[in-house]
Write a protein that holds these residues in place. Structure first.
Motif, PDB file in Angstrom:
ATOM      1  N   GLN A  39      31.350  37.429  46.522  1.00 52.06           N
ATOM      2  CA  GLN A  39      30.890  38.757  46.569  1.00 52.06           C
ATOM      3  C   GLN A  39      29.268  39.044  47.016  1.00 52.06           C
ATOM      4  N   ILE A  40      28.392  38.304  46.568  1.00 53.28           N
ATOM      5  CA  ILE A  40      26.863  38.430  46.928  1.00 53.28           C
ATOM      6  C   ILE A  40      26.529  38.021  48.263  1.00 53.28           C
ATOM      7  N   GLY A 103      31.870  47.827  46.816  1.00 48.19           N
ATOM      8  CA  GLY A 103      32.819  48.174  47.796  1.00 48.19           C
ATOM      9  C   GLY A 103      32.093  48.660  49.236  1.00 48.19           C
ATOM     10  N   LEU A 219      44.220  34.865  37.349  1.00 51.85           N
ATOM     11  CA  LEU A 219      44.577  33.328  37.707  1.00 51.85           C
ATOM     12  C   LEU A 219      44.489  32.484  36.458  1.00 51.85           C
ATOM     13  N   VAL A 253      24.107  35.506  38.982  1.00 55.31           N
ATOM     14  CA  VAL A 253      23.898  34.600  39.983  1.00 55.31           C
ATOM     15  C   VAL A 253      23.410  33.314  39.335  1.00 55.31           C
TER      16      VAL A 253
ATOM     17  N   MET B  45      36.828  44.377  48.712  1.00 55.92           N
ATOM     18  CA  MET B  45      37.183  42.814  48.559  1.00 55.92           C
ATOM     19  C   MET B  45      38.589  42.387  48.256  1.00 55.92           C
TER      20      MET B  45
END
Ligand SMILES: Cc1cc2nc3c(=O)[nH]c(=O)nc-3n(C[C@H](O)[C@H](O)[C@H](O)COP(=O)(O)OP(=O)(O)OC[C@H]3O[C@@H](n4cnc5c(N)ncnc54)[C@H](O)[C@@H]3O)c2cc1C
Ligand code: FES
Lengths: 375, 77
Positions: A39-40, A103, A219, A253, B45
Motif C-alpha cells: 500500500q505504501i 484510496g 486469509l 513500515v 486497493m
C-alpha cells in the motif's frame, strides 16, 4: 531446500522474502497488485529497500489468493497481507467525490491527475498527514486535514516524538504548512462539499476520508490461524497458531520490515531483531492510543445512512439484528461482492459485533475459479 | 502513451495508469448501485468493488487493480 511461500508484497512480505532467500530457502512471493510494494510503495520501492528484490525470489503479481487450494506446495507460509482502511458510514459517504484517504492516494499513484483540485483529508491517524503531504506534492490544494482525535491527545503524542527524532523530523516535513485540525470530523457530505464538526461547510472536489486501518485477517483465518480483536496471534518468532504459518506486518513500515525479516530468517537468526521490533511495537501502541476513535463517531451513522454499499442496506435495517450473522441472513448486509470487508469492520465498530468467521472463497471469484475449490 | 476509449470517448494516458484512474479523468461515476445511486472508487486497493466497469465486454472488472493497455474499451452504465 526449505520451500517458503510469502503472500503479500508490501514492506513485510518483501523483507520476509529477502530474509528467507538470504537463508537459503527457495522463495515464492505472491501479490494481487500489478506491481510489488504494498500500500505504501505501490510499485515504487525506494532505492534503499531495493536490495530486498533478491533475484533468487520467484515473484508472481496480479495473483489473488482466495482459498487454500490455490496455494502452491510449501514447507513454510509467511502471510503478509497488510491492512485496509476503516470506513465509518456517514450521510453522503457513498457519493462519488468521497474516497478513502489511502484510496485517493492510490488512485493518484495510479495516474489520476490531482493538480489544482481542492481536497479535504479527514478521519483519523498518521496516514492522513502522509496522504495530504503526498497529494500536495502532486499539486492538490489541501483545504484542511480534519483529525477526529482530541487536541490534548495529539499534543501529548507530538511531545512524545522527541524520543524518536527521525519520526519528529518526518512529521514536521509532512505537516509543514498544512492546516491540521484535531477535534474535527465529517458530519455529512453533499455533492461538491463536506460539513465538518467544528468547522462548517467546505466546498471541495474530493473528500479523502479514512478512520484508521484494519488488518486483513481473512486469509490467515481461512488457513486456520487464530485471530483475536482484529489481530492475528503470533509468538515472538512471528509464528501463528498454525505451526508452519507465520504472519508479519500490518503495522508501521519499520515494524513491518522487522517482522518480515524475523519471519523470513526463522528463529535462530531472527532473534537478533527482537529488541528493535519491541521498540517499533511500543511506538505503534502510542499511535493506537493517540488516535483511538472517540465515542461521538458512533452517532455519525443516521438511520437512513447506507452501511452496506454492495446491497444498499440502511443502518435502520441493522438495528433489529442481534449479530452479524442475523444481519447477513435478514438484510443481505455483507453478502455482496466485497463480502463484508467494508461494512464488517464498520458494523463491528458501530454495534460492537465481533467479525463473523470466514468461508472460502474470501473474494468473489469467477465461476471457473470456483470449480477448483477443494475445501 | 496508451490510447483507449471510455464509453467510446478516446483517451491517451501514460504507461502505468490504472483503468480506474483513466475512467476518473473522464467521469466520477463508475457503476449504479442496486438502488440506482451513482458510485465511484472508494478503497483504491481492490477491496470495495465500487470501481467495477465493463472492460472489453467483460463486466465486473475491478478497474483499480488493472493497468491500462492499448486499445482497451471501457464502458460504464
Ligand atoms: C491504502 C493505504 C495507504 C497507505 N499509505 C501509507 C503511506 O503513504 N505512508 C505510510 O507510512 N503508510 C501508509 N500506509 C500504512 C502501510 O500500509 C503500513 O505502514 C505498512 O506498509 C504495512 O506493510 P505490510 O507489508 O504489512 O502491508 P501492505 O503494504 O498492505 O502489503 C500487503 C500486500 O498483500 C497483498 N495481499 C493482501 N491479501 C492478499 C491475498 N489474499 N492474495 C494476494 N495478495 C494479497 C496486498 O495487495 C498488498 O500488496 C497505508 C495503508 C493503506 C491501507
Ligand atoms: S476502488 Fe475499491 S475495489 Fe477498486
Amino acid at each position: 531446500m526449505t520451500r517458503t511461500l510469502v503472500i503479500g508484497g508490501g514492506p513485510a512480505g518483501l523483507a520476509a522474502a529477502w530474509a528467507a532467500a538470504q537463508s537459503g530457502q527457495a522463495v515464492t512471493l505472491l501479490d494481487d497488485n500489478p506491481a510489488l510494494g504494498g500500500q505504501i510503495w505501490r510499485g515504487h520501492i525506494p532505492a534503499r529497500y531495493r536490495r530486498f528484490l533478491d533475484p533468487r525470489i520467484t515473484v508472481q503479481t496480479g495473483v489473488q489468493i482466495h482459498s487454500a487450494s490455490q496455494l502452491p506446495p510449501a514447507d513454510r507460509i509467511i502471510l503478509a497481507t497488510g491492512t485496509r482502511e476503516l470506513f465509518l458510514p456517514f450521510p453522503g459517504w457513498t457519493l462519488p467525490h468521497v474516497l478513502g484517504a489511502g484510496g485517493l492516494q492510490a488512485l493518484v499513484k495510479g495516474g489520476l491527475p490531482i493538480a489544482g483540485k481542492r481536497v479535504v483529508v479527514a478521519g483519523s491517524g498518521p496516514l492522513l498527514l502522509a496522504v495530504a503531504a503526498y497529494l500536495r506534492r502532486r499539486g492538490a490544494k489541501i483545504l484542511l486535514v480534519a483529525e477526529q482525535a482530541p487536541y490534548p491527545r495529539i499534543a501529548a503524542f507530538t511531545r512524545g516524538l522527541w524520543r524518536h527524532p527521525a519520526k519528529l523530523l518526518e512529521a514536521a516535513q509532512l505537516g509543514f504548512g498544512l492546516r491540521y485540525r484535531p477535534d474535527s470530523w465529517p458530519l455529512r457530505a453533499d455533492p461538491g462539499s463536506v460539513t465538518l464538526q467544528g468547522h462548517g461547510v467546505l466546498r471541495c472536489d474530493y473528500l479523502a476520508c479514512g478512520f484508521g486501518l484494519v488488518v486483513n485477517t481473512e486469509l490467515p483465518e481461512l488457513l486456520g490461524c487464530r485471530v483475536e480483536n482484529g489481530r492475528v496471534l503470533t509468538d515472538p518468532d512471528q509464528r501463528t497458531t498454525v505451526p508452519h504459518i507465520y504472519f508479519a506486518g500490518a503495522g508501521s513500515v519499520d515494524r513491518s520490515l522487522l517482522e518480515g525479516q524475523i519471519a523470513g530468517f526463522g528463529p535462530a537468526r531472527g532473534r537478533a531483531l527482537h529488541a528493535a521490533r519491541a521498540a517499533a511495537v511500543t511506538f505503534d501502541r502510542c499511535i493506537d492510543i493517540a488516535f483511538a476513535l472517540r465515542s461521538e463517531l458512533l452517532s455519525l451513522t443516521t438511520p437512513e445512512t447506507i452501511v452496506c454499499r454492495c446491497e444498499d442496506v440502511p443502518f435502520s435495517a441493522i438495528w433489529p439484528q442481534r449479530d452479524w450473522r442475523s444481519a447477513k441472513l435478514q438484510t443481505r448486509c455483507g453478502m455482496g461482492p466485497c463480502q463484508g470487508r467494508i461494512c464488517g469492520p464498520a458494523l463491528a465498530h458501530l454495534c460492537g459485533w465481533p467479525a463473523a468467521s470466514v468461508r472460502p472463497p474470501i473474494f468473489p471469484t469467477r465461476l471457473e475459479n470456483l470449480l477448483d475449490l477443494r475445501d | 502513451m496508451i490510447s483507449l476509449t471510455v464509453n467510446g470517448q478516446p483517451l491517451t494516458v501514460p504507461p502505468g495508469t490504472t483503468v480506474a484512474a483513466a475512467v476518473m479523468r473522464i467521469q466520477p461515476a463508475f457503476r449504479r448501485s442496486v438502488t440506482g445511486e451513482s458510485r465511484g472508487p472508494l478503497c483504491g486497493m481492490g477491496i470495495c468493488m465500487e470501481c467495477r466497469v465493463t472492460l472489453n465486454g467483460h463486466p465486473h472488472e475491478r478497474s483499480c487493480q488493472l493497468l491500462c493497455a492499448a486499445g482497451m474499451e471501457i464502458t460504464t452504465p
